[in-house]
Design an enzyme around this catalytic site. Structure first.
Site, PDB file in Angstrom:
ATOM      1  N   ILE A  23      -6.520   9.989 -10.244  1.00  0.00           N
ATOM      2  CA  ILE A  23      -5.526  10.595  -9.341  1.00  0.00           C
ATOM      3  C   ILE A  23      -4.176   9.890  -9.486  1.00  0.00           C
ATOM      4  CG2 ILE A  23      -4.973  11.143  -6.932  1.00  0.00           C
ATOM      5  CD1 ILE A  23      -8.053  11.222  -6.434  1.00  0.00           C
ATOM      6  N   GLY A  39      -5.945   5.155 -11.657  1.00  0.00           N
ATOM      7  CA  GLY A  39      -7.109   5.854 -12.213  1.00  0.00           C
ATOM      8  C   GLY A  39      -6.766   7.321 -12.376  1.00  0.00           C
ATOM      9  N   ARG A  72      -7.843   6.268   1.196  1.00  0.00           N
ATOM     10  CA  ARG A  72      -8.648   6.155   2.410  1.00  0.00           C
ATOM     11  C   ARG A  72      -7.828   5.429   3.476  1.00  0.00           C
ATOM     12  NH1 ARG A  72     -11.249   9.629   0.580  1.00  0.00           N
ATOM     13  NH2 ARG A  72     -13.484   9.663   0.082  1.00  0.00           N
ATOM     14  N   HIS A 127      -6.357  14.973   5.940  1.00  0.00           N
ATOM     15  CA  HIS A 127      -7.289  14.769   4.809  1.00  0.00           C
ATOM     16  C   HIS A 127      -7.552  16.093   4.063  1.00  0.00           C
ATOM     17  CE1 HIS A 127     -10.664  11.934   3.275  1.00  0.00           C
ATOM     18  NE2 HIS A 127     -10.292  12.772   2.322  1.00  0.00           N
ATOM     19  N   ILE A 128      -6.460  16.638   3.491  1.00  0.00           N
ATOM     20  CA  ILE A 128      -6.590  17.907   2.758  1.00  0.00           C
ATOM     21  C   ILE A 128      -6.327  17.722   1.266  1.00  0.00           C
ATOM     22  CG2 ILE A 128      -6.017  19.412   4.717  1.00  0.00           C
ATOM     23  CD1 ILE A 128      -3.151  19.621   3.235  1.00  0.00           C
ATOM     24  N   GLY A 129      -6.414  16.476   0.797  1.00  0.00           N
ATOM     25  CA  GLY A 129      -6.079  16.182  -0.607  1.00  0.00           C
ATOM     26  C   GLY A 129      -6.674  17.162  -1.598  1.00  0.00           C
ATOM     27  N   GLU A 174     -10.540   9.068  11.412  1.00  0.00           N
ATOM     28  CA  GLU A 174     -10.321  10.494  11.206  1.00  0.00           C
ATOM     29  C   GLU A 174     -11.303  11.232  12.097  1.00  0.00           C
ATOM     30  OE1 GLU A 174     -10.552  11.429   7.028  1.00  0.00           O
ATOM     31  OE2 GLU A 174      -8.794  10.235   6.581  1.00  0.00           O
ATOM     32  N   THR A 208      -3.145   8.519  -0.003  1.00  0.00           N
ATOM     33  CA  THR A 208      -4.052   9.678  -0.013  1.00  0.00           C
ATOM     34  C   THR A 208      -5.463   9.215  -0.390  1.00  0.00           C
ATOM     35  OG1 THR A 208      -3.566  10.166  -2.326  1.00  0.00           O
ATOM     36  CG2 THR A 208      -2.260  11.367  -0.690  1.00  0.00           C
ATOM     37  N   ARG A 219      -7.058  -2.903 -11.618  1.00  0.00           N
ATOM     38  CA  ARG A 219      -8.013  -3.933 -12.059  1.00  0.00           C
ATOM     39  C   ARG A 219      -7.930  -4.108 -13.565  1.00  0.00           C
ATOM     40  NH1 ARG A 219     -13.054  -2.186  -8.584  1.00  0.00           N
ATOM     41  NH2 ARG A 219     -12.901  -0.485 -10.076  1.00  0.00           N
TER      42      ARG A 219
HETATM   43  N1  LIG Z   1      -7.300  12.539   0.153  1.00  0.00           N
HETATM   44  C1  LIG Z   1      -8.302  13.127  -0.483  1.00  0.00           C
HETATM   45  O1  LIG Z   1      -8.685  14.252  -0.157  1.00  0.00           O
HETATM   46  C2  LIG Z   1      -8.960  12.455  -1.632  1.00  0.00           C
HETATM   47  C3  LIG Z   1      -9.046  11.086  -1.691  1.00  0.00           C
HETATM   48  N2  LIG Z   1      -9.642  10.477  -2.766  1.00  0.00           N
HETATM   49  C4  LIG Z   1      -9.692   9.009  -2.831  1.00  0.00           C
HETATM   50  O2  LIG Z   1      -9.034   8.590  -4.023  1.00  0.00           O
HETATM   51  C5  LIG Z   1      -9.777   7.537  -4.610  1.00  0.00           C
HETATM   52  C6  LIG Z   1      -9.461   7.423  -6.096  1.00  0.00           C
HETATM   53  O3  LIG Z   1     -10.020   8.505  -6.806  1.00  0.00           O
HETATM   54  P1  LIG Z   1      -9.932   8.567  -8.423  1.00  0.00           P
HETATM   55  O4  LIG Z   1      -8.546   8.425  -8.884  1.00  0.00           O
HETATM   56  O5  LIG Z   1     -10.723   9.750  -8.835  1.00  0.00           O
HETATM   57  O6  LIG Z   1     -10.731   7.233  -8.800  1.00  0.00           O
HETATM   58  P2  LIG Z   1     -10.626   6.374 -10.122  1.00  0.00           P
HETATM   59  O7  LIG Z   1     -11.847   5.515 -10.144  1.00  0.00           O
HETATM   60  O8  LIG Z   1     -10.357   7.247 -11.295  1.00  0.00           O
HETATM   61  O9  LIG Z   1      -9.336   5.455  -9.889  1.00  0.00           O
HETATM   62  C7  LIG Z   1      -9.295   4.357  -9.040  1.00  0.00           C
HETATM   63  C8  LIG Z   1      -8.550   3.236  -9.754  1.00  0.00           C
HETATM   64  O10 LIG Z   1      -8.353   2.162  -8.844  1.00  0.00           O
HETATM   65  C9  LIG Z   1      -8.599   0.937  -9.541  1.00  0.00           C
HETATM   66  N3  LIG Z   1      -8.970  -0.085  -8.550  1.00  0.00           N
HETATM   67  C10 LIG Z   1     -10.076  -0.109  -7.777  1.00  0.00           C
HETATM   68  N4  LIG Z   1     -10.054  -1.204  -6.985  1.00  0.00           N
HETATM   69  C11 LIG Z   1      -8.906  -1.860  -7.259  1.00  0.00           C
HETATM   70  C12 LIG Z   1      -8.315  -3.036  -6.764  1.00  0.00           C
HETATM   71  N5  LIG Z   1      -8.917  -3.770  -5.838  1.00  0.00           N
HETATM   72  N6  LIG Z   1      -7.126  -3.402  -7.260  1.00  0.00           N
HETATM   73  C13 LIG Z   1      -6.530  -2.670  -8.215  1.00  0.00           C
HETATM   74  N7  LIG Z   1      -7.040  -1.540  -8.732  1.00  0.00           N
HETATM   75  C14 LIG Z   1      -8.217  -1.136  -8.255  1.00  0.00           C
HETATM   76  C15 LIG Z   1      -9.706   1.257 -10.520  1.00  0.00           C
HETATM   77  O11 LIG Z   1      -9.750   0.337 -11.585  1.00  0.00           O
HETATM   78  C16 LIG Z   1      -9.325   2.669 -10.959  1.00  0.00           C
HETATM   79  O12 LIG Z   1      -8.482   2.640 -12.080  1.00  0.00           O
HETATM   80  C17 LIG Z   1     -11.234   7.897  -4.265  1.00  0.00           C
HETATM   81  O13 LIG Z   1     -12.078   6.760  -4.292  1.00  0.00           O
HETATM   82  C18 LIG Z   1     -11.112   8.485  -2.877  1.00  0.00           C
HETATM   83  O14 LIG Z   1     -11.268   7.480  -1.909  1.00  0.00           O
HETATM   84  C19 LIG Z   1     -10.168  11.215  -3.778  1.00  0.00           C
HETATM   85  C20 LIG Z   1     -10.109  12.577  -3.757  1.00  0.00           C
HETATM   86  C21 LIG Z   1      -9.517  13.315  -2.676  1.00  0.00           C
HETATM   87  O1  LIG Z   2     -13.350  13.474  -2.790  1.00  0.00           O
HETATM   88  C1  LIG Z   2     -12.979  12.674  -1.917  1.00  0.00           C
HETATM   89  O2  LIG Z   2     -13.204  11.453  -1.996  1.00  0.00           O
HETATM   90  C2  LIG Z   2     -12.256  13.165  -0.743  1.00  0.00           C
HETATM   91  O3  LIG Z   2     -11.719  12.418   0.006  1.00  0.00           O
HETATM   92  C3  LIG Z   2     -12.170  14.619  -0.442  1.00  0.00           C
HETATM   93  O4  LIG Z   2     -12.130  15.425  -1.514  1.00  0.00           O
END
Ligand SMILES: NC(=O)C1=CN([C@@H]2O[C@H](COP(=O)(O)OP(=O)(O)OC[C@H]3O[C@@H](n4cnc5c(N)ncnc54)[C@H](O)[C@@H]3O)[C@@H](O)[C@H]2O)C=CC1
Ligand SMILES: O=C(O)C(=O)CO
Length: 325
Positions: free
Chosen positions: A155, A153, A236, A284-286, A265, A234, A176
């Site tokens: 990220i 997706g 969950r 968790h500083i992404g 966490e 990065t 997916r």
């Molecule tokens: N470490 C951090 O600080 C951060 C962590 N995150 C985590 O990153 C995740 C992703 O964020 P984005 O890229 O913005 O989301 P997004 O929705 O753009 O991308 C997620 C992708 O995963 C795919 N997907 C979902 N379930 C699936 C499965 N079971 N099998 C295969 N593909 C699957 C979706 O189709 C989508 O293309 C967030 O939900 C969040 O948990 C987000 C921001 C910061």
């Molecule tokens: O946006 C999120 O989902 C995070 O984990 C922190 O930015």
């Protein structure tokens, strides 16, 4: 409208709310609120801006008067979303603005794991930088390796761009749905989950935490990966099984790991992952850059301001709440 905010957030978001004429109260203590404290604090609020608190069914049932909940995150696994939807509470999040910063963190962890960087730094602070040995402290090169993206997706694409651009890495992904744009731009190839495990030199996780992804990376999965592979998460912490990851690293089923997220966490300071040479862990500083956190605060504020004007939040997680209107 009265807005309650569960943490100190960047000025940019506060200013937007106040300029829109909304009254803001913030939790300023350096600890999480209990559920009871959160329920009490929300009694006089119309909107909740949530960073860092778990919003469970019990909280939502007690706070069903809320007109909107704006999450200061893109992930929404910290809220009982079906309950919010059933109660008719629109929930907003902050997509897009944090993709680059989070991919930077994934890239950093990949590099750190490949070159044992955090461990090497600990050796210096422990006074163990003694003499030069040509056969010691050896890491891995990433040029020409295969990056496997689980969840291509927003990220995931940013991480793939960095790896293809910096190291000419070949990109494969499991998602997916097909991401034709990324296929066109990066030559990314959609593969089965089994092929992703088999072919990846670096496997990076970027899906949301859902019932489907929870615990997905367990011992059976690590066994199918290359012994030289690096696992990056990065997304969950609950997407990988920590005890299985430790076993896989200790028994050389995989080579290394980089984690920005853990379960639970905060991670406990005596966790074995913190002492392994090929493992890099961050707290968790992404999304933690000034610019990104400010942008997130603005999006969260915009989600609330829209509702105060009788409009839908622009970044809405549960559009179904408007179906019955
Ligand atoms: N470490 C951090 O600080 C951060 C962590 N995150 C985590 O990153 C995740 C992703 O964020 P984005 O890229 O913005 O989301 P997004 O929705 O753009 O991308 C997620 C992708 O995963 C795919 N997907 C979902 N379930 C699936 C499965 N079971 N099998 C295969 N593909 C699957 C979706 O189709 C989508 O293309 C967030 O939900 C969040 O948990 C987000 C921001 C910061
Ligand atoms: O946006 C999120 O989902 C995070 O984990 C922190 O930015």
């Amino acid at each position: 409208m009265n807005v309650f905010i569960t943490r100190i957030i960047p000025e940019s978001g506060l200013r937007l709310l106040e300029d829109a004429g909304l009254k803001v109260k913030q939790w300023t203590e350096k600890r999480s609120m209990t559920r009871g404290e959160l329920i009490d604090a929300c009694q006089g609020a119309d909107a909740l801006l949530n960073a860092g608190q778990r919003l469970d069914e019990q909280f939502l049932e007690a706070s069903k008067h809320l007109k909107v909940i704006a999450l200061h995150s893109v992930g929404y696994d910290n809220i009982a979303i079906e309950t919010a939807t059933r109660l008719g509470i629109p929930v907003g999040n902050t997509p897009g603005v944090l993709s680059g910063a989070t991919a930077d963190t994934a890239f950093l962890l990949m590099m750190a794991a490949a070159r044992n960087a955090f461990y090497m730094n600990r050796k210096i602070t422990a006074g163990e930088w003694d003499f030069f040995e040509p056969t010691a402290n050896l890491g891995k090169e990433l040029s020409g390796c295969t990056l496997g993206v689980f969840g291509l997706g927003k990220i995931g694409v940013e991480m793939a761009r960095r790896c293809a651009g910096a190291f000419g890495m070949k990109i494969i992904y499991h998602n997916r749905n097909r991401n034709e744009e990324a296929e066109h731009e990066l030559g990314a190839k959609l593969v089965s989950f089994e092929e992703l495990l088999k072919q990846s030199d670096v496997l990076t996780v970027h899906t949301a935490l859902t019932a489907e992804t929870e615990g997905k990376f367990d011992l059976e999965v690590f066994k199918q990966m290359k012994p030289g592979a690096i696992f990056i998460n990065t997304a969950r912490g609950a997407i990988h099984q920590e005890t299985d990851l430790i076993y896989a690293l200790e028994n050389k089923l995989i080579w290394g790991a980089g984690l920005d997220v853990t379960n639970p966490e905060p991670m406990h300071a005596d966790n074995p992952l913190l002492f392994m040479p090929n493992v890099a862990v961050l707290p968790h500083i992404g999304s933690a850059t000034e610019g990104t956190r400010s942008a997130m605060a603005r999006l969260a504020a915009e989600n609330i301001i829209a509702v105060s004007k009788g409009e839908r939040p622009p970044f809405l997680v549960n559009p179904e709440v408007y179906d019955s209107l």
